[in-house]
Structure formats: C-alpha cells, structure tokens
Design a protein around this motif. Structure first.
Motif, mmCIF file in Angstrom:
data_model
loop_
_atom_site.group_PDB
_atom_site.id
_atom_site.type_symbol
_atom_site.label_atom_id
_atom_site.label_comp_id
_atom_site.label_asym_id
_atom_site.label_seq_id
_atom_site.Cartn_x
_atom_site.Cartn_y
_atom_site.Cartn_z
ATOM 1 N N UNK A 143 8.554 5.898 7.852
ATOM 2 C CA UNK A 143 9.773 5.666 7.073
ATOM 3 C C UNK A 143 10.224 7.013 6.546
ATOM 4 N N UNK A 144 11.456 7.384 6.890
ATOM 5 C CA UNK A 144 11.998 8.690 6.503
ATOM 6 C C UNK A 144 11.041 9.806 6.929
ATOM 7 N N UNK A 145 10.503 9.644 8.141
ATOM 8 C CA UNK A 145 9.583 10.595 8.784
ATOM 9 C C UNK A 145 8.210 10.668 8.117
ATOM 10 N N UNK A 146 7.936 9.761 7.196
ATOM 11 C CA UNK A 146 6.610 9.704 6.568
ATOM 12 C C UNK A 146 5.790 8.606 7.249
ATOM 13 N N UNK A 147 4.640 8.961 7.853
ATOM 14 C CA UNK A 147 3.843 7.966 8.579
ATOM 15 C C UNK A 147 3.320 6.854 7.672
ATOM 16 N N UNK A 148 3.256 5.656 8.213
ATOM 17 C CA UNK A 148 2.673 4.508 7.517
ATOM 18 C C UNK A 148 1.414 4.093 8.246
#
Length: 224
Positions: A143-148
């Motif tokens: 999400x928004x280039x932040x990995x989950x």
C-alpha cells in the motif's frame, strides 16, 4: 484458484493437498472417478489433478467424458504408468499434461502454474486499487509502496475483493471461493480474517474504510 484432486492414495492426496494449500490454492479432494465427475458438476474448477488408476471410473475414461461433454478445464494427469504408450493414451484422452509418479514437487508446481496461465491469462496480471497493489504471481502486496505481510488466507481474501471491485461479496461466497468444501469454517472465520486484514492495511496507511461492510450483505472495496 480452486483445484480438484482426484486421487485414491489417501496418504499422497493428503500430502499434495497440504503442499498445494501452502501455495494459496483451494483444494477439494475425491477418491474415485465417479466422485470426481460429480464434483466437477457441482463446482467450477481452474484445474484438475487426475490419477489414472482410479476406482469406478479411471482417469482416462473421466478425461474422455469431460472432453466429450465440453469441459475445457486444464487436466494434469498423475500416474505410475511411464511407457510412451501410456503417455499417448493419457494425452489423447484430453489431458493437457502428464506426470509420472514419483514426481519432483517443484516440477509439479511449475506445471500447475503453466497450465493455469494458459487457461486464465488474466490470473497473473498485477492488480491495483487506488494505492493498493497485489501481484498474484509473487504473492506480494503493498500500500503506497509499503509492503504488507499477509497470511495466505488474508492474501486470498484481498485478491478476491480486488478482482471483484465494487461488487459486494457475501461471507458465504468468500467461504465457498476460498475454503475446501470438506473443511469449511463458519462465517465468523471470514469476519476475523477481514478484521485482521483491515488492521494491517490501516497500519500501512490505508483508510480504515478501504474494505467496506455492506450491512446484511457482505464486503467490498471502497474507492474509485
């Protein structure tokens, strides 16, 4: 992706089911050809893994019946018969691929991926929804280039929601799509997974209403 395993060797069926579920597949298992035929009429499958030597209706006969009735789902035949003549019979019956037992598991998984790509060209396409991205081929979500970091079931639920967009999915539909028919949990399990998924999305900066609850109906993504 939902797979049907038709295999009368109980130990092998259990091992394969565990391996395939670890790869995010939903697996239904039956022990004979007639049960396999009945199951295929009940559910839509993306692929079937089919043993040749089966009670009541063998794999060759089942595959021939499938093709004669217009079923186009990919068939991966699994058998201990390794002569060229056996392979020709299997492929001529309508199988898409033929693997001899004992087989290498990495090769089996690669063959499954190849057949699924052939039958579902859209299945490996990157999915996106506003700032949310999901790659079905690598099982990566951001999400928004932040990995989950998601569990397999959280990943599957999110993928199902993203593929359906604004369509509302009931808990019963999610259960039917993502759990084996032999071991379905109750609808509260879906609710718990959705709650955990929402928390992880919120931690990554997503709005807490990204997964919207349509009361009395089910869930959908909120957005564009």
């Amino acid at each position: 992706m939902r797979l049907l395993l038709v295999e009368d060797d109980i130990q092998l069926a259990e091992s394969l089911t565990e391996i395939l579920e670890a790869q995010h597949y939903v697996v239904d298992t039956v022990k004979d050809g007639e049960a396999g035929w009945c199951q295929m009429q009940l559910m839509d499958y993306d692929l079937t893994l089919l043993d040749v030597t089966l009670p009541y209706l063998d794999g060759i006969q089942l595959c021939q019946r499938l093709r004669s009735r217009g079923y186009e789902l990919p068939v991966l035949m699994l058998t201990a018969r390794d002569t060229s003549q056996d392979k020709v019979r299997g492929l001529d019956s309508g199988a898409d691929a033929y693997m001899v037992k004992p087989f290498d598991l990495s090769e089996l998984l690669a063959q499954i991926r190849a057949l699924l790509r052939r039958g579902n060209s859209h299945s490996s396409v990157m999915l996106s929804w506003e700032n949310l991205s999901l790659d079905p081929s690598t099982y990566e979500v951001s999400y928004d280039q932040q990995p989950l970091r998601l569990t397999p079931k959280e990943f599957s639920i999110l993928e199902l929601l993203m593929r359906n967009g604004r369509r509302v999915l009931s808990r019963a539909f999610i259960l039917e799509s993502l759990w084996s028919m032999k071991r379905p949990p109750d609808e509260e399990t879906v609710k718990a997974h959705i709650k955990s998924l929402r928390n992880k999305l919120k931690t990554s900066g997503a709005p807490k209403t990204l997964i919207e609850t349509v009361h009395g109906v089910g869930y959908r993504l909120q957005g564009p």
